[in-house]
Design a protein around this motif. Structure first.
Motif, mmCIF file in Angstrom:
data_model
loop_
_atom_site.group_PDB
_atom_site.id
_atom_site.type_symbol
_atom_site.label_atom_id
_atom_site.label_comp_id
_atom_site.label_asym_id
_atom_site.label_seq_id
_atom_site.Cartn_x
_atom_site.Cartn_y
_atom_site.Cartn_z
ATOM 1 N N ASP A 80 0.600 2.420 -7.328
ATOM 2 C CA ASP A 80 -0.561 1.701 -7.872
ATOM 3 C C ASP A 80 -0.980 0.521 -6.999
ATOM 4 O O ASP A 80 -1.818 -0.293 -7.410
ATOM 5 C CB ASP A 80 -0.285 1.244 -9.312
ATOM 6 N N GLY A 81 -0.379 0.406 -5.828
ATOM 7 C CA GLY A 81 -0.779 -0.662 -4.905
ATOM 8 C C GLY A 81 -0.337 -2.054 -5.299
ATOM 9 O O GLY A 81 -0.808 -3.041 -4.733
ATOM 10 N N THR A 82 0.566 -2.167 -6.273
ATOM 11 C CA THR A 82 0.976 -3.512 -6.709
ATOM 12 C C THR A 82 2.434 -3.849 -6.388
ATOM 13 O O THR A 82 2.879 -4.954 -6.686
ATOM 14 C CB THR A 82 0.804 -3.695 -8.242
ATOM 15 N N LYS A 96 7.772 -8.120 -4.319
ATOM 16 C CA LYS A 96 7.420 -8.281 -5.735
ATOM 17 C C LYS A 96 8.655 -8.634 -6.559
ATOM 18 O O LYS A 96 8.624 -9.562 -7.351
ATOM 19 C CB LYS A 96 6.773 -7.006 -6.289
ATOM 20 N N ASN A 149 2.774 -0.029 -12.307
ATOM 21 C CA ASN A 149 2.191 0.099 -13.646
ATOM 22 C C ASN A 149 2.996 -0.625 -14.718
ATOM 23 O O ASN A 149 3.076 -0.177 -15.860
ATOM 24 C CB ASN A 149 2.014 1.586 -13.999
ATOM 25 N N ARG A 169 0.806 -1.228 0.000
ATOM 26 C CA ARG A 169 0.000 0.000 0.000
ATOM 27 C C ARG A 169 0.838 1.277 0.000
ATOM 28 O O ARG A 169 0.304 2.367 0.060
ATOM 29 C CB ARG A 169 -0.966 -0.055 1.182
#
Lengths: 350, 350
Positions: free
Chosen positions: B78-80, B85, B104, B74
């Protein structure tokens, strides 16, 4: 001495009064709690230990494989999507986004629900276009905004190319000549997901532990029942058992921040009666999985509660009432099985 | 009887011969192993238990917070994007992509290295544009192709908005009035990363356990040393201690599948002498973290080994030699600390 006696007498009187009051109050509370426990058991009932089925029994080897596959990125078209992408366990297996993002940042049509306590619903996905968690896992790999793979065969080929997977599939599906299939892939992930039951304070309360929930949570449970929320949010999962029109009294877009109108289950059945129907979501862990609704258009839990009462039941809840129901819903935040919270290492490529 | 005696005599002779042979052979092997152990200890040396520093000592509260922050999505635009990751632990903390993908789906300029055994390098990132793991964590949040946040303040604001984080920062940085700062964010993630040391069969071998490595792995280690790989890939991490020109004898693009030429450290220093210089990568867990090189242009480990010997040392290794070195490198695949492999639950938004 006299004063001393007077004080003692008063103290004694006060004590007797207090004790009698406490007894009455706690007897009253106990009776109230018991009544609430009885009602809760009727409407929700005990959470099972697992969600296994005859079609897909849980075995350690299958769950182990399923958990590894859950983290596998290399079976997505751009190498960035695994089940864990849209269902990260750190966020209670939802992704915190309005709508899930798949391969190449493609937006999925709807919000990704948690996979915890998800496997016994009438169907999967908001509009019921997946029959089971196994079907969901299988269709995800070729879903254009999901893993985006060209075919099931292309996934099988990748998995067959890694010795570690071949061994794990053999162990999970003993006796099968060619165990590395997309259907076994789906079964393994399904078996893992069928272990993901999260017992919560609410379950302890239903079993008779009246201290497991706070007074506000109990009040919220009572309000939840009195308001009629339980008409749809029933079963041990508090949802997932039926489709309902979203917006019975008024259209949902009047209150949500929805960017566009979603016709819901109509997209699956093309039946006019299914317009704006969505699966009633499971409320387990709902406090941990904002944003809310099929399009993630609402961020706050109490706002989501107010909207639901307003448009589904025609009731205008007070700030106090939505707060109490929100408190009750936090008692559905459960404990994730320890085994699920360990990260597996995926097989090496060579 | 005679026949019986003859057989016994022969059996005895055979036994004596076999015992003598075995003794000589194992004495020979032991001497060879000991020589290799000595050399390995000179060049690599023992892996420490943690990579903590005086500037950032490891404490349980800091590591706990750092691990939670490592999974926090968060705080990306973009919250990803979370640290996990590009460094998923299931893939040995690298992402399996040629070049990392950030918010993105923006492509990062270079391949994401593993964060295991990474914290004692001369710098972080391929071209050394991050001074430490703490600096790397800090700069990532505003890195345009990484988390993409507009400012450090915007990250601090999000974290301060979640009670769970405020408590954890207070516990990790006791006595600080305003502990929720980007620098403490960086320290916490750094402290977590400084625990990520992965002892491997090679370490057991260096300690004298000659059975910890296979004969091919030992042969590969010998070839690695004889070829000269250890001139750059030294220290307990087998790398990370210097910059080197990629392509000493020939330009790397002649052999890699690089899409374009990367000028390496020149981008940082603007010093002509730094053209095509890259940090020598850590080889710990290299077999688990394809694809290889700064641009992920090579998928296979033996091919990467062949290219390195060819263009760095001017040697054309045989198929056998690259295979042996690859075998040695698998002995650097280590055990990830159990604590690191449990997924933390991030604080709830409300």
């Amino acid at each position: 001495m006299n004063i001393g006696i007077r004080i003692k007498r008063r103290t004694l009187q006060a004590f007797v009064f207090f004790a009698a009051f406490s007894f009455v109050a706690s007897a009253h509370a106990a009776a109230g709690d018991q009544d609430l426990i009885n009602k809760a058991n009727q409407i929700f009932g005990p959470l099972p230990q697992t969600m296994q089925t005859e079609q897909n029994p849980i075995t350690p080897a299958k769950v182990k494989l399923g958990k590894v596959l859950f983290y596998e990125l290399r079976i997505s078209i751009d190498g960035t999507v695994s089940c864990a992408k849209c269902h990260p366990l750190s966020l209670y297996a939802a992704d915190g986004l309005k709508k899930a993002k798949g391969n190449n940042c493609k937006e999925n049509p709807r919000n990704a629900p948690t996979i915890f306590n998800a496997a016994t619903q009438i169907s999967e996905h908001w509009i019921g276009n997946r029959t089971s968690v196994e079907d969901q896992a299988k269709q995800s790999v070729t879903g254009p905004p999901a893993f985006g793979m060209p075919s099931y065969e292309s996934v099988e080929k990748i998995l067959k190319g890694m010795k570690g997977y071949v061994t794990m599939f053999q162990e999970a599906f003993p006796g099968e000549k060619e165990p590395v299939t997309i259907n076994n892939f789906a079964k393994a992930i399904g078996a893992f997901e069928r272990t993901l039951v999260t017992p919560a304070p609410f379950d302890a309360f239903m079993k008779g532990n009246v201290g497991a929930m706070t007074e506000q949570q109990k009040k919220g449970l009572k309000t939840f029942l009195d308001t009629g929320c339980m008409a749809c949010h029933s079963s041990p999962y508090a949802g997932g058992q039926m489709y309902q029109k979203f917006g019975v009294f008024e259209p949902y877009v009047k209150y949500t921040k929805s960017e566009k109108i979603d016709e819901g289950r109509f997209a699956v059945t093309k039946n006019e009666a299914d317009k704006y129907l969505f699966k009633v979501p499971v409320l387990r862990n709902v406090a941990m999985t904002p944003p809310y609704f099929h399009d993630g258009s609402v961020n706050k839990l109490d706002q989501a509660i107010w909207i639901m009462a307003k448009i589904q039941l025609g009731k205008d809840l007070s700030h106090q009432q939505t707060g109490d129901i929100a408190a009750f819903l936090t008692s559905l935040t459960g404990r994730i099985p320890d085994d699920a919270l360990t990260v597996p290492i995926v097989p090496s490529a060579e």
